[in-house]
Design a protein around this motif. Structure first.
Motif, mmCIF file in Angstrom:
data_model
loop_
_atom_site.group_PDB
_atom_site.id
_atom_site.type_symbol
_atom_site.label_atom_id
_atom_site.label_comp_id
_atom_site.label_asym_id
_atom_site.label_seq_id
_atom_site.Cartn_x
_atom_site.Cartn_y
_atom_site.Cartn_z
ATOM 1 N N HIS A 3 0.615 -0.948 0.398
ATOM 2 C CA HIS A 3 0.180 -0.262 0.037
ATOM 3 C C HIS A 3 0.380 1.029 -0.120
ATOM 4 C CE1 HIS A 3 -4.232 1.443 0.340
ATOM 5 N NE2 HIS A 3 -4.037 2.565 1.398
ATOM 6 N N ASP A 4 0.304 2.186 0.124
ATOM 7 C CA ASP A 4 0.984 3.434 -0.362
ATOM 8 C C ASP A 4 0.992 3.784 1.350
ATOM 9 O OD1 ASP A 4 1.750 6.395 -0.866
ATOM 10 O OD2 ASP A 4 -0.110 7.083 -1.457
ATOM 11 N N THR A 5 2.451 3.872 2.277
ATOM 12 C CA THR A 5 2.673 3.529 3.408
ATOM 13 C C THR A 5 1.870 5.723 3.619
ATOM 14 O OG1 THR A 5 4.983 3.797 2.933
ATOM 15 C CG2 THR A 5 3.648 1.735 3.153
ATOM 16 N N MET A 6 2.386 6.973 2.274
ATOM 17 C CA MET A 6 2.645 8.198 2.592
ATOM 18 C C MET A 6 1.065 8.088 2.704
ATOM 19 S SD MET A 6 5.036 8.933 0.039
ATOM 20 C CE MET A 6 4.317 8.066 -1.281
ATOM 21 N N ASN A 7 -0.357 7.135 2.423
ATOM 22 C CA ASN A 7 -1.801 7.514 3.118
ATOM 23 C C ASN A 7 -1.703 7.975 4.580
ATOM 24 O OD1 ASN A 7 -4.215 7.157 2.939
ATOM 25 N ND2 ASN A 7 -4.341 8.024 1.393
ATOM 26 N N GLU A 8 -2.107 8.573 4.970
ATOM 27 C CA GLU A 8 -2.378 8.723 6.398
ATOM 28 C C GLU A 8 -3.377 8.192 6.325
ATOM 29 O OE1 GLU A 8 -0.690 9.511 8.489
ATOM 30 O OE2 GLU A 8 0.930 11.605 8.308
ATOM 31 N N GLN A 9 -5.178 8.184 6.194
ATOM 32 C CA GLN A 9 -6.151 8.075 6.400
ATOM 33 C C GLN A 9 -6.121 5.761 6.737
ATOM 34 O OE1 GLN A 9 -9.981 8.837 5.082
ATOM 35 N NE2 GLN A 9 -8.499 9.940 2.996
ATOM 36 N N ALA A 10 -5.065 5.404 5.474
ATOM 37 C CA ALA A 10 -4.211 4.159 5.926
ATOM 38 C C ALA A 10 -3.907 3.866 6.916
ATOM 39 C CB ALA A 10 -4.293 3.674 4.531
ATOM 40 N N ALA A 11 -3.130 4.605 7.188
ATOM 41 C CA ALA A 11 -2.622 4.824 8.617
ATOM 42 C C ALA A 11 -2.789 4.402 9.542
ATOM 43 C CB ALA A 11 -1.244 5.739 8.534
ATOM 44 N N PRO A 49 -7.773 -8.506 5.792
ATOM 45 C CA PRO A 49 -7.976 -8.942 4.640
ATOM 46 C C PRO A 49 -9.543 -8.055 4.369
ATOM 47 C CG PRO A 49 -8.454 -11.738 6.129
ATOM 48 C CD PRO A 49 -7.992 -10.466 7.004
ATOM 49 N N THR A 50 -10.954 -7.866 5.421
ATOM 50 C CA THR A 50 -11.519 -6.436 5.214
ATOM 51 C C THR A 50 -10.904 -5.771 4.978
ATOM 52 O OG1 THR A 50 -13.447 -8.480 6.171
ATOM 53 C CG2 THR A 50 -13.391 -6.181 5.678
ATOM 54 N N LEU A 51 -10.344 -5.193 6.366
ATOM 55 C CA LEU A 51 -9.603 -4.416 6.417
ATOM 56 C C LEU A 51 -8.635 -3.719 4.869
ATOM 57 C CD1 LEU A 51 -8.858 -3.434 9.797
ATOM 58 C CD2 LEU A 51 -10.646 -2.712 8.867
ATOM 59 N N MET A 52 -8.142 -4.293 4.278
ATOM 60 C CA MET A 52 -6.932 -4.121 3.756
ATOM 61 C C MET A 52 -7.820 -4.049 2.420
ATOM 62 S SD MET A 52 -4.229 -4.544 4.328
ATOM 63 C CE MET A 52 -3.323 -4.188 2.423
ATOM 64 N N ARG A 53 -9.144 -4.955 1.778
ATOM 65 C CA ARG A 53 -9.953 -4.724 0.527
ATOM 66 C C ARG A 53 -10.392 -2.803 1.235
ATOM 67 N NH1 ARG A 53 -12.505 -8.633 1.662
ATOM 68 N NH2 ARG A 53 -14.627 -8.455 2.863
ATOM 69 N N TYR A 54 -11.149 -2.643 2.190
ATOM 70 C CA TYR A 54 -11.464 -1.261 2.312
ATOM 71 C C TYR A 54 -10.730 -0.848 1.461
ATOM 72 C CZ TYR A 54 -13.642 2.537 4.717
ATOM 73 O OH TYR A 54 -14.298 3.893 4.812
ATOM 74 N N VAL A 55 -8.904 -0.433 2.273
ATOM 75 C CA VAL A 55 -8.333 0.403 1.726
ATOM 76 C C VAL A 55 -7.946 0.430 0.197
ATOM 77 C CG1 VAL A 55 -7.110 0.589 3.888
ATOM 78 C CG2 VAL A 55 -6.014 -1.051 2.622
ATOM 79 N N THR A 56 -8.134 -0.876 -0.094
ATOM 80 C CA THR A 56 -7.444 -0.360 -1.603
ATOM 81 C C THR A 56 -8.757 -0.568 -2.828
ATOM 82 O OG1 THR A 56 -6.142 -2.484 -1.061
ATOM 83 C CG2 THR A 56 -7.062 -2.120 -3.124
#
Length: 306
Positions: A111-119, A263-270
Motif C-alpha cells: 500500500h501507499d504508506t504515505m496515506n494518513e487515512q490508511a495509516a 483482509p476486510t480492512l485491506m479490501r477497504y483501504v484498497t
C-alpha cells in the motif's frame, strides 16, 4: 563503488511472498551476483545451490557485528522481510552503512504508506512502521546510503483470490462493496514487483532516494468480477456489502484481537476512495521508467483459476 556499478545484491526475506521472485529474477540477470541473508530457522532449501546463503543466529536485529561481516562487500541490500519484522530493518541499515553498502531497498512493497487515512486504520506494521523505515533511510543519506521504495498496491496473485473480492474461487462467490464496486485501484504481480526492483538497480542513479509507483493492472472489483465470469463461463454468486458497515465490524474485531479482520480492512483501504489504493490518480507511474512489460489481466486471472 559508484552507484552505476551495483552488482552484488543480497536479499532478506527470500522465503516470503515476493522473496523467491526477487532471487529468481536477479539470478537470471548475469549483471548481478545474488546472495541470501536468512535467519538460521528459515528454510532456504528451495533455492539453487549455487546461490550463497548467509545465516544470522536469530533475528536480523540481534547481532550488529555479525551483520556487518556478512554485508561487507555487498553493493545493495534488498529487503522483503515480513510485516512483523519491519522494525528490524533499522539494525540492518546501520550494519549496511558500517559494511560500506551503498544502496538499500526496504520492504515497502504494498500500500501507499504515505496515506494518513490508511495509516490510522491498519495495524502499524502495514503502513506506519514501513513509512518510519523510509524516514530512517532518509536520515542516512548523509552517510552515503541511497534507497528506493516501491509502492505496488496489493500483490495480485495473493490479494485477488483472498481478499480483494472477498472471493471464494472454488464456489465462484464474491463480496463486492456496493458503494465502491466501480472505484479503480492498482495491483501488481509478484514477478513485476521483482523486475521493478532489479531494473531500478540497473540504473540506480536515476532511482535513488525516491518512491517509485508501479502497477500491473488498474482495475475495480466489478471489472475483475466481469473478467472472471467471462473466463469461467458462469455468473458468480455476488454478495453486496456496505463498505462502512464492513469497516466498522472489522475495526471492532481487530480491537478484540481478532486478526481475521485484516483482509476486510485491506479490501477497504484498497477499494475505497481516499485510502491510497488508487495511488496512480495522484502519483507518477514508473512502469515505463523501469522498462516493465505490459501484462494481460485475463492471462493472470487464468493462472489463479488454475
Amino acid at each position: 563503488m559508484c552507484l552505476s556499478s551495483i552488482q552484488k545484491v543480497i536479499i532478506l526475506g527470500a522465503t516470503g511472498h515476493v522473496g523467491p521472485h526477487l532471487v529468481s529474477i536477479f539470478d537470471a540477470d548475469p549483471h548481478f551476483e545474488v546472495s541470501i541473508l536468512s535467519r538460521a530457522s528459515s528454510d532456504c532449501s528451495q533455492f539453487p545451490p549455487h546461490i550463497p546463503v548467509y545465516r544470522v543466529s536469530k533475528n536480523y536485529d540481534t547481532s550488529d557485528s555479525e551483520l556487518v561481516e556478512i554485508l561487507r562487500g555487498q553493493d545493495a541490500v534488498v529487503s522483503a522481510i515480513t510485516e512483523q519484522a519491519i522494525p528490524q530493518q533499522k539494525v540492518v541499515i546501520d550494519a549496511a552503512i558500517k559494511a560500506g553498502v551503498k544502496f538499500f531497498v526496504p520492504s515497502e512493497f504494498g500500500h501507499d504508506t504515505m496515506n494518513e487515512q490508511a495509516a490510522r486504520l491498519l495495524p502499524p506494521c502495514y503502513v506506519t512502521q514501513k513509512r518510519q523505515i523510509v524516514e530512517y533511510l532518509q536520515t542516512k543519506e548523509v552517510d552515503g546510503l541511497k534507497w528506493t521504495a516501491f509502492v505496488t498496491g496489493p500483490f495480485f496473485e495473493i490479494a485477488v483470490p483472498h481478499f480483494l473480492l472477498g472471493s471464494d474461487f472454488q464456489s465462484r462467490r464474491a463480496t463486492i462493496f456496493e458503494d465502491y464496486g466501480d472505484h479503480p485501484w492498482s495491483t501488481t504481480t509478484l514477478d513485476t514487483t521483482a523486475m521493478a526492483v532489479k531494473n531500478a538497480l540497473l540504473d540506480p542513479t536515476k532511482s535513488a532516494n525516491k518512491y517509485l509507483l508501479i502497477e500491473s493492472f488498474n482495475v475495480s472489483q466489478n471489472s475483475l468480477l466481469s473478467v472472471l465470469e467471462r473466463l469461467t463461463g458462469k455468473k458468480w454468486d455476488v454478495s453486496l456489502q456496505d463498505s462502512e458497515e464492513e469497516k466498522i465490524l472489522a475495526v471492532e474485531k481487530l480491537a478484540r484481537g481478532n486478526f481475521s479482520a485484516i483482509p476486510t480492512l485491506m479490501r477497504y483501504v484498497t477499494c475505497v476512495e481516499g485510502y491510497g489504493g488508487d495511488y496512480m490518480r495522484y502519483g507518477q507511474k514508473a512502469n515505463s521508467f523501469l522498462s516493465l512489460a505490459e501484462e494481460s489481466l485475463e492471462s493472470s486471472l487464468e493462472k489463479i483459476l488454475e
